[in-house]
Scaffold this active site. Structure first.
Site, PDB file in Angstrom:
ATOM      1  N   LYS A 106       0.863  -1.187   0.000  1.00 57.75           N
ATOM      2  CA  LYS A 106       0.000   0.000   0.000  1.00 57.75           C
ATOM      3  C   LYS A 106       0.893   1.228   0.000  1.00 57.75           C
ATOM      4  O   LYS A 106       1.726   1.404   0.892  1.00 57.75           O
ATOM      5  CB  LYS A 106      -0.910   0.001   1.233  1.00 57.75           C
ATOM      6  CG  LYS A 106      -1.671   1.324   1.441  1.00 57.75           C
ATOM      7  CD  LYS A 106      -2.620   1.282   2.640  1.00 57.75           C
ATOM      8  CE  LYS A 106      -3.233   2.652   2.928  1.00 57.75           C
ATOM      9  NZ  LYS A 106      -4.146   2.641   4.093  1.00 57.75           N
ATOM     10  N   ASP A 166      -2.535  10.264   3.343  1.00 59.64           N
ATOM     11  CA  ASP A 166      -3.933   9.874   3.510  1.00 59.64           C
ATOM     12  C   ASP A 166      -4.672  10.921   4.327  1.00 59.64           C
ATOM     13  O   ASP A 166      -4.642  10.918   5.552  1.00 59.64           O
ATOM     14  CB  ASP A 166      -4.015   8.502   4.192  1.00 59.64           C
ATOM     15  CG  ASP A 166      -5.462   8.025   4.351  1.00 59.64           C
ATOM     16  OD1 ASP A 166      -6.353   8.653   3.726  1.00 59.64           O
ATOM     17  OD2 ASP A 166      -5.680   7.039   5.075  1.00 59.64           O
ATOM     18  N   LYS A 190     -10.237  13.076   7.436  1.00 58.71           N
ATOM     19  CA  LYS A 190      -9.815  12.779   8.804  1.00 58.71           C
ATOM     20  C   LYS A 190      -9.808  14.077   9.608  1.00 58.71           C
ATOM     21  O   LYS A 190      -9.411  15.113   9.089  1.00 58.71           O
ATOM     22  CB  LYS A 190      -8.388  12.206   8.798  1.00 58.71           C
ATOM     23  CG  LYS A 190      -8.267  10.778   8.324  1.00 58.71           C
ATOM     24  CD  LYS A 190      -6.824  10.307   8.434  1.00 58.71           C
ATOM     25  CE  LYS A 190      -6.614   8.971   7.750  1.00 58.71           C
ATOM     26  NZ  LYS A 190      -7.287   7.852   8.424  1.00 58.71           N
ATOM     27  N   ASP A 234       1.540   6.440   5.362  1.00 56.83           N
ATOM     28  CA  ASP A 234       0.588   5.485   4.804  1.00 56.83           C
ATOM     29  C   ASP A 234       1.117   4.764   3.554  1.00 56.83           C
ATOM     30  O   ASP A 234       0.390   4.021   2.902  1.00 56.83           O
ATOM     31  CB  ASP A 234      -0.742   6.205   4.515  1.00 56.83           C
ATOM     32  CG  ASP A 234      -1.949   5.313   4.740  1.00 56.83           C
ATOM     33  OD1 ASP A 234      -1.806   4.275   5.414  1.00 56.83           O
ATOM     34  OD2 ASP A 234      -3.035   5.657   4.241  1.00 56.83           O
ATOM     35  N   ASP A 285     -12.086   7.133   3.229  1.00 56.07           N
ATOM     36  CA  ASP A 285     -10.912   6.901   4.069  1.00 56.07           C
ATOM     37  C   ASP A 285     -10.542   5.416   4.130  1.00 56.07           C
ATOM     38  O   ASP A 285      -9.480   5.067   4.633  1.00 56.07           O
ATOM     39  CB  ASP A 285     -11.179   7.449   5.479  1.00 56.07           C
ATOM     40  CG  ASP A 285      -9.902   7.669   6.281  1.00 56.07           C
ATOM     41  OD1 ASP A 285      -8.809   7.601   5.664  1.00 56.07           O
ATOM     42  OD2 ASP A 285     -10.001   7.908   7.488  1.00 56.07           O
ATOM     43  N   GLU A 310      -9.352   3.669   1.808  1.00 55.88           N
ATOM     44  CA  GLU A 310      -8.794   3.737   0.457  1.00 55.88           C
ATOM     45  C   GLU A 310      -7.734   2.679   0.192  1.00 55.88           C
ATOM     46  O   GLU A 310      -7.519   2.286  -0.949  1.00 55.88           O
ATOM     47  CB  GLU A 310      -8.197   5.140   0.215  1.00 55.88           C
ATOM     48  CG  GLU A 310      -6.776   5.375   0.735  1.00 55.88           C
ATOM     49  CD  GLU A 310      -6.636   5.269   2.252  1.00 55.88           C
ATOM     50  OE1 GLU A 310      -7.648   5.420   2.943  1.00 55.88           O
ATOM     51  OE2 GLU A 310      -5.513   5.020   2.738  1.00 55.88           O
ATOM     52  N   ARG A 365      -7.553  -0.527   0.823  1.00 57.42           N
ATOM     53  CA  ARG A 365      -8.047  -1.769   0.238  1.00 57.42           C
ATOM     54  C   ARG A 365      -8.375  -1.598  -1.247  1.00 57.42           C
ATOM     55  O   ARG A 365      -8.330  -2.558  -2.010  1.00 57.42           O
ATOM     56  CB  ARG A 365      -9.255  -2.264   1.046  1.00 57.42           C
ATOM     57  CG  ARG A 365     -10.426  -1.337   1.058  1.00 57.42           C
ATOM     58  CD  ARG A 365     -11.396  -1.633   2.210  1.00 57.42           C
ATOM     59  NE  ARG A 365     -10.884  -1.164   3.505  1.00 57.42           N
ATOM     60  CZ  ARG A 365     -11.505  -1.345   4.671  1.00 57.42           C
ATOM     61  NH1 ARG A 365     -12.624  -2.024   4.717  1.00 57.42           N
ATOM     62  NH2 ARG A 365     -10.996  -0.871   5.785  1.00 57.42           N
TER      63      ARG A 365
HETATM   64  N1  BES Z   1      -4.294   4.667   6.739  1.00 59.38           N
HETATM   65  C1  BES Z   1      -5.449   4.431   7.529  1.00 59.38           C
HETATM   66  C2  BES Z   1      -5.202   3.463   8.681  1.00 59.38           C
HETATM   67  C3  BES Z   1      -4.276   3.973   9.757  1.00 59.38           C
HETATM   68  C4  BES Z   1      -4.765   4.706  10.809  1.00 59.38           C
HETATM   69  C5  BES Z   1      -2.927   3.683   9.705  1.00 59.38           C
HETATM   70  C6  BES Z   1      -3.906   5.162  11.798  1.00 59.38           C
HETATM   71  C7  BES Z   1      -2.076   4.136  10.686  1.00 59.38           C
HETATM   72  C8  BES Z   1      -2.565   4.876  11.726  1.00 59.38           C
HETATM   73  C9  BES Z   1      -6.550   3.840   6.652  1.00 59.38           C
HETATM   74  O1  BES Z   1      -6.576   4.267   5.345  1.00 59.38           O
HETATM   75  C10 BES Z   1      -7.855   4.239   7.253  1.00 59.38           C
HETATM   76  O2  BES Z   1      -8.128   5.394   7.279  1.00 59.38           O
HETATM   77  N2  BES Z   1      -8.616   3.246   7.698  1.00 59.38           N
HETATM   78  C11 BES Z   1      -9.896   3.476   8.286  1.00 59.38           C
HETATM   79  C12 BES Z   1     -10.877   2.478   7.713  1.00 59.38           C
HETATM   80  C13 BES Z   1     -12.325   2.765   8.038  1.00 59.38           C
HETATM   81  C14 BES Z   1     -12.771   4.051   7.386  1.00 59.38           C
HETATM   82  C15 BES Z   1     -13.163   1.600   7.565  1.00 59.38           C
HETATM   83  C16 BES Z   1      -9.760   3.295   9.798  1.00 59.38           C
HETATM   84  O3  BES Z   1      -9.009   2.413  10.233  1.00 59.38           O
HETATM   85  O4  BES Z   1     -10.358   4.082  10.526  1.00 59.38           O
HETATM   86 ZN    ZN Z   2      -4.794   4.834   4.560  1.00 60.34          ZN
HETATM   87 MN    MN Z   3      -7.602   6.073   5.069  1.00 63.37          MN
END
Ligand code: BES
Ligand code: ZN
Ligand code: MN
Length: 501
Positions: free
Chosen positions: A264, A269, A276, A287, A346, A348, A350
């Site tokens: 990834k 992000d 966010k 990210d 968010d 993204e 996947r």
């Molecule tokens: N890049 C983030 C996950 C992340 C969060 C990595 C904090 C490192 C530290 C990912 O893209 C994300 O935002 N995931 C969301 C998914 C949700 C919207 C289903 C999450 O984990 O809140």
């Molecule tokens: Zn992310």
């Molecule tokens: Mn995200």
């Protein structure tokens, strides 16, 4: 830059600025570890008393500096605490951590000799790797604040290791190659997102491939559009910096199997339209830690010339909100034709990974590992040091976990409960990009599994916790980008080459 070498000089006569010895925890205080015998003799029985006087206990990570007053050519002894001395010798990771602690204590030193219990090539390699990882710091953006900062230790000479020991020499070589890859991954993660967008990252991959001797192909946004990479394009379309998909290719004439590594690579992000909040976006330059790990691993595999074929896939995009960004509610047509209803922009990672996994599997690898800072939920589950491993193959998951453990990267197996799949059912498309909040890390894994064809042993590493270190620095861990998963992936590739997997 720090360089490691093997020296045949006796510890007492080595011309160096510092001599490093170890101390372990004894019944009544610190005990000088093997390797330090000549110094004990030269101090005429006063070394243990001196250690007691300065309060040394031999606890892991403890550091004491003692002047030699002429007892050795080096003017100073650095005593590093090694903890309890295990009957069957120190573990590789204990030696790696000792190496990291030593390297940081030697900041500003030109030349140091190391007289520690390094018996055998594995111990030499582990300690050396720890030194080179512990010596890392990210200085690229210091201008005024560079003043007064000392450089990392220059020369570290390992003593008591037979100079003609081929195994030890190879172990040092390997440690240098491994650490260079981990440190490059750390640099990529630490580089701010205004200086590392998908195009910049792809250019670095091209350069790296030239130097290390593997093939690099870059698909730009036009080629991605032509071939229907709707996931990568959908995530990247809100940014002025267009997405890329990079293919790294390493082959070996004796290799029998191919492993695909998919990373990834979200260079920033923001969350996109599902923005966010402040407090959650400050570290989101990290990210792309998965893609950095894949580039690092392929580089090390190529430089070591392992007998395995490896493809690496960097799914690079910047996730930004704008008038051209994907909206919550949009449906994307992914590479290969499946449709995804995007309910949260968010989620993204996947989306870019699904495209890259489908593309990687067209080449029919036997194994595929994807690496991603994918979910906050995995951090809630496993904390900041341990990454989660999900898989469609119990044996493969076990093999990846075992490789991770041997290199000192904490990881833990996580399930893919089929009951959670229906939470991603979409009323209008093939699947939604999010589902149950409970078990969110596993839901993300189940989403990716949809894109893995039968017959491919697949493992998904969710490194959201350990990819970035905002906490304290101990052992060979770095501040900021950690380069996690480079060493796990390299070990898996090595195990495949050795027919251990
Ligand atoms: N890049 C983030 C996950 C992340 C969060 C990595 C904090 C490192 C530290 C990912 O893209 C994300 O935002 N995931 C969301 C998914 C949700 C919207 C289903 C999450 O984990 O809140
Ligand atoms: Zn992310
Ligand atoms: Mn995200």
């Amino acid at each position: 830059m720090t360089t490691l070498s093997i020296g045949s000089t006796a510890a007492l006569s080595l011309r160096a600025d510092v001599l490093v010895i170890g101390a372990t925890k004894g019944e009544d205080g610190a005990v000088v570890a093997a390797g330090g015998e000549s110094l004990v003799a030269a101090f005429d029985g006063r070394l243990t008393d001196t250690l007691t006087a300065v309060g040394a206990t031999g606890a892991e990570g403890e550091l004491h500096r003692i002047p030699t007053f002429g007892a050795a050519k080096a003017p100073l002894v650095l005593v590093v605490g090694l903890g309890e001395a295990p009957a069957d010798g120190f573990t590789a990771d204990a030696l790696r951590r000792a190496g990291g602690n030593v390297a940081r204590a030697l900041t500003g030193v030109k030349k140091a000799g190391v007289a520690l219990p390094l018996t055998g090539a594995e111990a030499v390699g582990a300690f050396g790797e720890g030194v080179l990882l512990g010596a890392y710091s990210f200085e690229v953006y210091r201008e005024k604040s560079r003043e007064g900062r000392k450089d990392a230790v220059k020369d570290v000479v390992l003593l008591g290791v037979k100079a003609r020991d081929k195994g030890a020499k190879a172990a040092i070589e390997r440690a240098a190659i491994t650490a260079a890859s981990v440190n490059q991954a750390r640099d990529l993660v630490n580089t701010p997102p205004n200086d590392l967008n998908p195009k910049d990252f792809a250019a670095i991959a091209v350069d790296t491939g030239k130097n290390a001797g593997f093939k690099v192909e870059v698909l730009d946004d036009k080629m991605l559009a032509k071939q229907g990479f709707g996931g990568i394009l959908g995530v990247g379309q809100g940014s002025a910096a267009k997405p890329r998909l990079v293919r790294l290719g390493y082959t070996h004439p004796k290799a029998k199997r191919t492993i695909a590594l998919v990373g990834k690579g979200i260079t920033y992000d923001s969350g996109g339209i599902s923005l966010k909040p402040a407090g959650s976006n400050e570290t989101m330059k990290m990210d792309m830690g998965g893609a950095a790990a894949v580039l690092g691993a392929v580089t090390a595999v190529a430089r070591l010339g392992l007998a395995v074929n490896v493809t690496g896939w960097l799914a690079l995009a910047e996730n930004m909100p704008s008038g051209t960004a994907t909206r919550p509610g949009d449906v994307l047509r992914m590479y290969g034709g499946r449709t995804v209803e995007v309910l949260n922009t968010d989620a993204e990672g996947r989306l870019v990974l699904a495209d890259a996994i489908t593309r990687a599997c067209e080449e029919e690898p036997q194994m595929l590992i994807d690496v991603a800072t994918l979910t906050g939920a995995m951090m809630v589950a496993l904390g900041n040091d341990t990454y989660g491993i999900m898989s469609n193959d119990d044996d493969f998951r076990g093999a990846v976990h075992d490789a991770a453990t041997r290199v000192g990267e904490p990881a833990w197996p996580m399930p893919l409960p089929t009951e959670l799949r229906k939470s991603m059912d979409s009323p209008i498309a093939d699947i939604k990009n999010m589902g149950s909040r409970m078990g969110g890390g596993l839901v993300a894994g189940l989403f990716l599994q949809e894109f893995v064809p039968d017959g491919v042993s697949w493992a998904h590493l969710d490194i959201a916790g350990p990819a970035y270190n905002e906490g304290e620095v101990t052992g060979y861990k770095a501040k900021g980008g950690t380069g996690v998963a480079v060493r796990s992936l390299l070990q898996v590739a090595q195990d495949v080459a050795d027919n251990r997997i």
